[in-house]
Design a protein around this motif. Sequence first.
Motif, mmCIF file in Angstrom:
data_model
loop_
_atom_site.group_PDB
_atom_site.id
_atom_site.type_symbol
_atom_site.label_atom_id
_atom_site.label_comp_id
_atom_site.label_asym_id
_atom_site.label_seq_id
_atom_site.Cartn_x
_atom_site.Cartn_y
_atom_site.Cartn_z
ATOM 1 N N GLU A 88 0.964 -13.833 -8.259
ATOM 2 C CA GLU A 88 0.847 -14.018 -6.739
ATOM 3 C C GLU A 88 0.267 -12.735 -6.147
ATOM 4 O O GLU A 88 0.141 -11.753 -6.642
ATOM 5 C CB GLU A 88 2.048 -14.273 -6.336
ATOM 6 C CG GLU A 88 3.026 -13.091 -6.216
ATOM 7 C CD GLU A 88 4.633 -13.433 -5.934
ATOM 8 O OE1 GLU A 88 4.736 -13.467 -4.555
ATOM 9 O OE2 GLU A 88 5.394 -13.555 -6.717
ATOM 10 N N ALA A 89 -0.340 -13.074 -4.825
ATOM 11 C CA ALA A 89 -1.016 -12.047 -4.032
ATOM 12 C C ALA A 89 0.140 -11.042 -3.349
ATOM 13 O O ALA A 89 0.703 -11.374 -2.467
ATOM 14 C CB ALA A 89 -1.946 -12.488 -3.334
ATOM 15 N N ALA B 226 0.424 -7.046 -2.006
ATOM 16 C CA ALA B 226 -0.295 -6.039 -1.643
ATOM 17 C C ALA B 226 0.182 -4.747 -2.094
ATOM 18 O O ALA B 226 -0.770 -3.716 -2.279
ATOM 19 C CB ALA B 226 -0.323 -5.879 -0.049
ATOM 20 N N HIS C 226 -3.505 -2.462 -4.382
ATOM 21 C CA HIS C 226 -4.601 -3.231 -3.696
ATOM 22 C C HIS C 226 -5.968 -2.323 -3.892
ATOM 23 O O HIS C 226 -5.843 -0.956 -4.092
ATOM 24 C CB HIS C 226 -4.396 -3.680 -2.153
ATOM 25 C CG HIS C 226 -3.678 -2.690 -1.582
ATOM 26 N ND1 HIS C 226 -2.553 -1.985 -1.556
ATOM 27 C CD2 HIS C 226 -4.402 -1.648 -0.657
ATOM 28 C CE1 HIS C 226 -2.206 -1.148 -0.724
ATOM 29 N NE2 HIS C 226 -3.473 -0.625 -0.145
ATOM 30 N N THR D 64 -9.451 -16.312 2.517
ATOM 31 C CA THR D 64 -8.177 -16.302 2.580
ATOM 32 C C THR D 64 -7.520 -14.888 2.963
ATOM 33 O O THR D 64 -7.688 -13.789 2.375
ATOM 34 C CB THR D 64 -7.449 -16.414 1.055
ATOM 35 O OG1 THR D 64 -8.213 -17.811 0.513
ATOM 36 C CG2 THR D 64 -6.219 -16.616 0.958
ATOM 37 N N LEU E 9 -4.223 -12.605 3.507
ATOM 38 C CA LEU E 9 -2.672 -12.288 3.247
ATOM 39 C C LEU E 9 -2.201 -11.704 4.621
ATOM 40 O O LEU E 9 -1.178 -12.291 4.854
ATOM 41 C CB LEU E 9 -2.877 -11.328 2.427
ATOM 42 C CG LEU E 9 -1.174 -10.752 1.647
ATOM 43 C CD1 LEU E 9 -0.771 -12.076 1.265
ATOM 44 C CD2 LEU E 9 -1.323 -9.806 0.953
ATOM 45 N N SER E 10 -2.682 -10.968 5.337
ATOM 46 C CA SER E 10 -1.939 -10.550 6.625
ATOM 47 C C SER E 10 -3.150 -9.908 7.435
ATOM 48 O O SER E 10 -4.275 -9.253 7.079
ATOM 49 C CB SER E 10 -0.930 -9.367 6.508
ATOM 50 O OG SER E 10 -1.292 -8.235 5.884
ATOM 51 N N VAL F 98 -7.139 -11.922 0.188
ATOM 52 C CA VAL F 98 -6.867 -12.270 -1.357
ATOM 53 C C VAL F 98 -8.114 -12.856 -2.111
ATOM 54 O O VAL F 98 -8.679 -13.675 -1.383
ATOM 55 C CB VAL F 98 -5.775 -13.261 -1.343
ATOM 56 C CG1 VAL F 98 -5.479 -13.698 -2.720
ATOM 57 C CG2 VAL F 98 -4.470 -12.793 -0.644
ATOM 58 N N ASN G 145 -6.012 -13.562 -7.064
ATOM 59 C CA ASN G 145 -4.965 -13.082 -6.419
ATOM 60 C C ASN G 145 -4.831 -11.532 -6.526
ATOM 61 O O ASN G 145 -3.892 -10.944 -6.257
ATOM 62 C CB ASN G 145 -3.566 -13.532 -7.076
ATOM 63 C CG ASN G 145 -3.343 -14.984 -6.635
ATOM 64 O OD1 ASN G 145 -3.518 -15.484 -5.584
ATOM 65 N ND2 ASN G 145 -2.359 -15.465 -7.595
ATOM 66 N N VAL H 127 -5.616 -8.111 -4.255
ATOM 67 C CA VAL H 127 -5.513 -7.923 -2.911
ATOM 68 C C VAL H 127 -6.443 -6.839 -2.370
ATOM 69 O O VAL H 127 -6.572 -5.707 -3.100
ATOM 70 C CB VAL H 127 -3.940 -7.580 -2.595
ATOM 71 C CG1 VAL H 127 -3.940 -7.067 -1.012
ATOM 72 C CG2 VAL H 127 -3.202 -8.819 -2.850
#
Length: 132
Positions: A60-61, A63, A67, A91, A93-94, A113, A117, A119
């Motif tokens: 999963e991605a 951080a 990263h 994509t 992530l935030s 991402v 996956n 980051v």
Amino acid sequence: MRDPRDACHVAIPARDLDEAVEFYVFGLGAKLARRYDDRVTFDFFGDQLVCHLSENVPAEAVAYPRHFGVSFARAEDFDRLVRVVEHRKLTVLSGPSLRFEGTAEQHRTLFLVDPSNNVLEFKNYDDPRLQY
């Protein structure tokens, strides 16, 4: 001391090299440097990024703690990247968001991402002396 012609080298896993090329070249605008059956090398904002074909990609991605990315000295370069991300629907992530608001370390940040996956963080400090 690092000569300006030197490049930082980062190597990451990729489950599919075609996906990596699509994301890094056609998504982020990195330059394709070399491609082999087991890896692809990019000029990633002036540094070297190598995606190695691997079955050991992150599940999963996440951080933290791992990263990588770019700390832009100029706000307009960060803004340009944000527009590219939005236009190409990469994509996220935030972010983009503001971190450490009201402090000397205040900066804008954006986490992306890649298809495997990994980051990436891109940021721009209000005080460019803090980019290092």
